[in-house]
Design a protein around this motif. Structure first.
Motif, PDB file in Angstrom:
ATOM      1  N   SER A 299       0.848  -1.203   0.000  1.00 13.03           N
ATOM      2  CA  SER A 299       0.000   0.000   0.000  1.00 13.03           C
ATOM      3  C   SER A 299       0.879   1.247   0.000  1.00 13.03           C
ATOM      4  N   ALA A 303       0.683   3.985  -2.807  1.00 11.86           N
ATOM      5  CA  ALA A 303       0.178   5.318  -2.418  1.00 11.86           C
ATOM      6  C   ALA A 303       1.205   6.388  -2.813  1.00 11.86           C
ATOM      7  N   ALA A 306       0.966   7.037  -6.419  1.00 11.27           N
ATOM      8  CA  ALA A 306      -0.256   7.797  -6.781  1.00 11.27           C
ATOM      9  C   ALA A 306      -0.064   9.274  -6.425  1.00 11.27           C
ATOM     10  N   MET A 337      -9.181  17.260  -0.824  1.00  9.08           N
ATOM     11  CA  MET A 337      -9.696  16.274   0.146  1.00  9.08           C
ATOM     12  C   MET A 337      -9.367  14.870  -0.331  1.00  9.08           C
ATOM     13  N   LEU A 338      -9.577  14.606  -1.634  1.00 10.38           N
ATOM     14  CA  LEU A 338      -9.363  13.243  -2.140  1.00 10.38           C
ATOM     15  C   LEU A 338      -7.919  12.836  -1.989  1.00 10.38           C
ATOM     16  N   VAL A 341      -6.474  11.965   1.775  1.00 11.84           N
ATOM     17  CA  VAL A 341      -6.761  10.698   2.465  1.00 11.84           C
ATOM     18  C   VAL A 341      -5.658   9.666   2.223  1.00 11.84           C
ATOM     19  N   PRO A 342      -5.367   9.295   0.950  1.00 11.18           N
ATOM     20  CA  PRO A 342      -4.317   8.267   0.797  1.00 11.18           C
ATOM     21  C   PRO A 342      -2.982   8.693   1.397  1.00 11.18           C
ATOM     22  N   VAL A 345      -3.350   8.637   5.417  1.00 14.44           N
ATOM     23  CA  VAL A 345      -3.621   7.299   5.945  1.00 14.44           C
ATOM     24  C   VAL A 345      -2.324   6.498   6.117  1.00 14.44           C
ATOM     25  N   LYS A 346      -1.248   6.928   5.433  1.00 10.94           N
ATOM     26  CA  LYS A 346       0.006   6.170   5.562  1.00 10.94           C
ATOM     27  C   LYS A 346       0.469   6.159   7.016  1.00 10.94           C
TER      28      LYS A 346
END
Lengths: 545, 372, 197, 57
Positions: A299, A303, A306, A337-338, A341-342, A345-346
């Motif tokens: 992940s 991430a 991305a 906002m989008l 998150v990724p 979240v790490k």
């Protein structure tokens, strides 16, 4: 199950004795200053980068202390406003371009060849050239402070028309120095991409690379994509100032908002350039001292990849108050906002790595833990800033200053310090002094929080950014911030003392300095790492990640 | 059980103290405009969401640090991947944010609502002061920092509204929608009053629009929020929100005063009348660059006291003040000062600090010069 | 490392370097390409109040009698241009679809001939695309002799499809000196003033 | 091809399984991932612009 590697001569022997098993004649390396001036060895160049970055960190720090000294109490006590603006601008420029980026490049130069089993960087001479561009660039930048009309006083974001039509005469030198620093970063990025893509040990594929190397590969791609845009912007500024064009001058049909779009199109990926390598370092340290594999390695890799793409579409959140139409505000709010998150979240991955691990608190782990906690606080204030209607109250206040300092000081700088403590045994062959590093850690944490936490409140209460004097209701917050700044500033001297002691002596460190949970290739090389390592590339078995 | 109580007590005191702190001057003001309350609501909602996530994350982290210490012989388990957990802790924050996006969009739509306004005010940012024009009412004035330089340099005690006080506040009616048009004469500024939750950049050459509807009368203070040069921190904003009738009478008075001033142009003014008025204008507008005693700080700001060029060539002096010098910090005062004010400051600068040329610059002369 | 392995590696490094250099040149060109793209995007969406600087044809669409829109005219004088610009009237009330003609008077207060240009800006930005200008003084630079005074027309049509929620459209014209345009005559005058300033 | 698109979408979410990663790196070539990534980025931008213009009304 560290990969087996033929024994290597240690640092002292290799620099004097002829290379074992190599035909080509090896003329005795130059001594003294010439050795450092002409070195093409990635370890020496890495050291040069780190020393340069530390000196610049102190110079930028002095500028910050002048700012905090003036803001200690209401009223103008120490500096005139013109000089104060120069101090805030130079503090920003030096810290971003001369302290944080070169520090990460230094760590990259030292560790990437070691972690992928390469003898050196792909283009050693280019490596030397891209380092020695930096002192030139930043001596030029610092010399602008002595020029008539003073140095740059328009903020590190140098918005037009303040930085074009109303700027001091030294602005052209500022543009030249940023060009040179930009070229240095670009050449460094080319070198790193060429090294990672072509010089990995046989058997090691892209997916077996440690996370520090992976994050640096992504950062290098970001650098390649964004530094030319910065070069473009400052070239347009140069033409506006000297050659009578009007890119950003409304009088001639230009548009100051165009400058902000161009700058922040470079600016936002730039802040990711300053944080992704920190993700890489912390993702190496926490598993080692939790004695447990990194949670969700895949992940993290995906991430980070991305982020490289998505970081190009969110620059508008720096410009919510500039008067964008409603569609633009909404687009940038949703996009920010989008992407938040990724990225945010790490942090959960690191916490999950610690969960049910077996944790010990050596200095690198202390700094990595402080990174996780305080970077998350910075991430939360970032989330609040993403809400566009609320940003009308936050924008250009000390709340924003608190946000980006929490993400950069306990973020990037604590990660660099953690990286330094983690690899010092490998570089010098000695463990860093335990007691001194404890002092350095706790003083830094207290200093950082005492400096930047009150800024949240002064910003919310209505104190704008970049002002040399303020109304009485902000007095107590600024008193605390200034106090904290001096504590944090002077506690970094402990780090200098620690480095000197560590280079000269201290507990001897074995090859695997931090126990058998550090499985990357660099721990298979003896400590201190000899000048020439992996002359014959190591055979690499794929450890299950 | 006891530790639980301790944790509970600690949590309560933390929340209690934060409430007290948030109330007085530690937090974003709730504000007095129709939208400032909503913006405050959004701010507090996202703040408490972050606090809750923070408590959970740091709780798990510090729990693990405490419980799984190597020194206590904690054995590391071997799980290193659990995609379902990862999906959950990615989707949950995503849903929270989508949840936040809905009210935020609603508030943003209200901010951008260009419905009919009863009053239009043009706000122009200049290097280091604000100019307000009531469109269609012929009332316009400059709002300068009123805090004396002595207080700033620490020679005098600082007043209660230090650095947040102006000589001419912007007077606005309550319960009426006021439409702002922002622009700038030189560099970028930003007009921000926290209590009204309005912040908008003033960009040279372009106009930005925003609006406010104030619900409570009172005095609301703000500052320039975009770096604009030397005195960026010294160009405050003061808004007097008054009842509607009181505003109408004030506006009528100002209109009549402006008309009367316009009338007074063609009569012969006395030297000391102009000198006294000129000194006031000089100290509030020109002193920040040319310094109170007219010595300036060359090369950026030329000295006026004993300036041969100024003393000998009156026409050149008048032209510099009316049209400014492009590419330098000297703005054109053509339509920021009316003829009487221009004549006063010109007479003052030609006769103060030993420049005594003895010449009186008459408003009529300036008016005719402006009408050429 | 055997000979051909190091050759393969060198070739790989060279290929990567040339690809990255190509990417760099591409991004640098992209930075400069952003300028015209930004202009086009602004004109397309009308954001930032950038109005077309080319004449547009009047579209004969019947007038929307149901609503009135106030069009305000504001003139601002930039620094360093000794001109004065006044709109004939402060505001006009129109039906969407109507065309209107407003005269602006320009007077050069200085003793020397000079060039100036009026930079337009419209607010709210969503109304920009619905203001069709057929002739405007802001389309090109104006030249005024010393003390000269001229009247120039602004002819525009307020489009019928103006968004319903827009009640007031403000046209702001900021007057700026045009430094670039120096005729020889003008040059000496300029330098003489230059020494005095 | 569909495999690559799925991985890129997972990347945008920031979550991925280990063996999927091994499979992706095993046979997928990086250029395809970068290209699809940029295309998906553009699609995402288009989607957000659509939602924003709808919300703006």
């Amino acid at each position: 199950m560290a990969p087996k590697v033929p024994p290597q001569p240690t640092l002292e022997q290799s620099s004097t004795a002829a290379e074992a098993g190599h035909g080509h004649a090896h003329h005795a390396p130059p001594k003294g200053i010439l050795r450092w001036l002409l070195t093409t060895n990635h370890k020496e160049i890495g050291t040069l980068y780190l020393i340069f970055s530390l000196t610049m960190f102190f110079i930028g720090g002095i500028f910050a202390l002048v700012v905090r000294l003036e803001l200690f109490q209401p009223g103008l006590q120490f500096v005139r406003p013109e000089f104060f603006n120069q101090m805030t601008t130079m503090h920003g420029l030096i810290m971003v371009f001369a302290a944080v980026m070169p520090a990460f490049t230094g760590l990259a130069n030292w560790m990437i060849p070691l972690q992928i089993g390469a003898p050196d960087m792909a283009l050693p001479r280019l490596n030397n050239f891209s380092f020695w561009l930096l002192p030139v660039a930043f001596c030029l930048l610092l010399s602008t402070l002595l020029m008539p009309g003073g140095g740059p006083n328009f903020g590190w974001t140098f918005y037009a028309p303040l930085s074009t039509t109303y700027a001091p005469p030294s602005t052209t030198f500022f543009i030249l120095s940023l060009h040179i620093a930009g070229i240095s970063s670009i050449l460094g990025a080319i070198n790193i991409i060429a090294t990672i893509l072509n010089m990995r040990a046989p058997g090691m594929r892209l997916m077996d690379m440690p996370l520090f190397v992976w994050t640096w590969l992504i950062t290098a791609f970001l650098l390649i994509a964004v530094m030319p845009v910065l070069a473009g912007v400052i070239t347009m500024m140069l033409m506006d100032i000297n050659f009578g064009t009007s890119f950003f001058n409304a009088a001639g049909g230009g548009d100051p908002v165009l400058f902000q779009h161009l700058f922040w199109f470079f600016g936002h990926p730039e802040v990711y350039i300053m944080i992704l390598p920190a993700f890489g370092i912390v993702s190496a340290i926490i598993p080692t001292f939790s004695r447990k594999r990194l949670f969700g390695y895949a992940s993290m890799v995906y991430a980070v990849a991305a982020i490289a793409i998505l970081s190009f579409v969110v620059w508008g959140h720096h410009m919510f108050a500039v008067g964008m139409p409603l569609v633009g505000q909404l687009f940038f709010m949703y996009a920010t906002m989008l992407i938040a998150v990724p990225t945010g979240v790490k942090v959960f991955n690191w916490v999950a790595t610690m969960f049910r691990g077996s944790i010990s608190f050596e200095p690198p782990m202390l700094f990595a833990l402080a990174f996780v906690v305080q970077f998350t606080i910075g991430g939360f204030s970032g989330l609040m800033l993403a809400i566009a209607p609320a940003d009308f109250q936050y924008h250009d206040t000390y709340f924003v200053v608190a946000h980006f300092h929490y993400v950069l000081v306990p973020g990037a700088i604590f990660a660099i310090l953690a990286g330094a403590y983690y690899w010092l045994p490998k570089w010098t062959g000695h463990y860093p002094n335990e007691r001194l590093s404890q002092w350095h850690f706790w003083l830094s944490v207290i200093g950082v929080n005492l400096t930047f936490f009150p800024m949240h409140f002064s910003g919310l209460a209505g104190m704008p950014r970049r002002i040399p004097d303020y109304a009485l209701q902000f007095a107590d917050f600024n008193l605390a911030s200034s106090l904290g700044a001096f504590i944090f500033g002077f506690s970094q001297l402990l780090f200098v003392a620690l480095i000197v002691l560590c280079v000269r002596g201290g507990k001897k460190a074995p090859a695997q300095a931090w126990g058998d949970y550090a499985t990357d290739l660099e721990w298979s090389v003896p400590s201190p790492a000899p000048l020439h390592t992996f002359e014959t590339p190591p055979t690499f078995e794929r450890p299950a990640h | 059980m006891r530790t639980l109580l301790v944790w509970l007590a600690g949590g309560l005191t933390l929340v209690g103290s934060s409430q007290v702190a948030l109330a007085n001057g530690w937090n974003m003001p709730v504000g007095v405009s129709t939208l400032s309350g909503e913006i405050y609501g959004l701010h507090m909602t996202i703040f408490w969401i972050c606090v809750v996530i923070g408590v959970v994350v740091f709780g798990v982290m510090f729990y693990s640090l405490f419980k799984f210490r190597h020194s206590r012989g904690a054995k590391a388990s071997n799980f290193h991947e659990n995609t379902t957990v990862e999906v959950i802790w990615t989707i949950v924050p995503l849903l929270i944010l989508v949840g936040m996006a809905v009210p935020a969009t609603a508030t943003l739509q209200k901010i951008y609502d260009p419905s009919e306004a009863e009053l239009d005010v043009m706000v122009t940012g200049q290097q280091w002061r604000w100019r307000y024009e009531y469109l269609g009412e012929d009332v316009s004035f400059i709002s300068n920092l009123a805090t004396p330089r002595a207080q700033i340099n620490g020679e005098e005690a600082r007043g209660e509204h230090y650095l947040l006080e102006v000589d001419e506040p912007l007077v606005l009616p309550v319960n009426r929608k006021v439409r702002f048009l922002f622009t700038s004469d030189d560099v970028m500024h930003a007009w921000w009053v926290p209590q009204l939750a309005v912040k908008q950049d003033a960009i040279p050459g372009f106009v930005n629009e925003n609006w406010v509807e104030i619900q409570e009368p009172g005095i609301y203070r703000g500052q320039c929020a975009e770096l604009c040069g030397v005195d960026h921190g010294f160009m405050p904003i003061v808004v007097h929100a008054v009842e509607e009738e009181e505003f109408d009478t004030w506006l009528a008075e100002r209109k009549e005063a402006a008309a009367e001033e316009a009338m007074g142009i063609d009569r012969e003014w006395e030297m000391d009348e102009l000198m006294e008025r000129g000194e006031g204008i000089y100290s509030s507008i020109c002193a920040s660059c040319h310094q109170p005693e007219g010595q300036g700080s060359p090369p950026a700001f030329p000295a006026l006291a004993g300036n041969e060029q100024l003393i000998s060539d009156k026409d050149w002096h008048v032209n510099k003040v009316i049209n400014g010098v492009s590419g330098s910090a000297m703005p054109s005062f053509r339509n920021t000062l009316n003829p009487v004010e221009l004549a006063s400051v010109l007479t003052y600068t030609r006769n103060a600090w030993g420049n005594d040329t003895g010449e009186v610059v008459q408003p009529a002369e300036i008016a005719e010069r402006l009408e050429e | 490392m055997s000979r051909n392995e190091s050759e393969v590696r060198e070739a790989g490094v060279r290929r990567t370097v040339w690809r990255t250099v190509a990417a760099l040149v591409g991004m640098f060109a992209f930075a400069f390409a952003l300028v015209p793209m930004y202009d086009a995007f602004c004109r397309l969406t009308g954001i930032n109040g950038k109005v077309d600087t080319t004449a547009q044809a009047i579209v004969n669409e019947e007038v929307d009698e149901s609503r009135m829109v106030t069009v305000q005219f504001i003139t601002r004088n930039g620094t360093g241009l000794p001109w004065r610009m006044e709109a004939e009237t402060r505001q006009v009330r129109l039906h969407p679809g109507q065309t209107s003609e407003i005269y602006f008077t320009f007077s050069n207060q200085s003793g020397a001939e000079s060039w100036g240009r009026a930079v337009p800006s419209v607010s709210p930005s969503k109304a920009t695309r619905h203001v069709r200008k057929t002739s405007c003084f802001c389309f090109e630079e104006q030249q005024l002799q010393a003390g000269e005074r001229i009247e120039l027309p602004l002819v525009f049509q307020l489009a019928r499809d103006l968004p319903p929620e827009v009640h007031t459209v403000t046209l702001v014209y900021t007057l700026y000196p045009v430094e670039g345009r120096h005729q020889p005559l003008q040059a000496e005058v300029q330098t003489k003033q230059g020494e005095e300033a | 091809m569909w495999e690559v698109v799925k991985s890129v979408l997972a990347a945008f979410l920031g979550v991925q399984r280990e063996q999927q990663r091994l499979k992706d790196f095993e046979k997928g070539n990086p250029v395809a991932f970068i290209a699809v990534g940029i295309v998906m980025g553009a699609v995402l931008v288009g989607l957000i612009v659509l939602v924003a213009s709808l919300a703006a009304g």
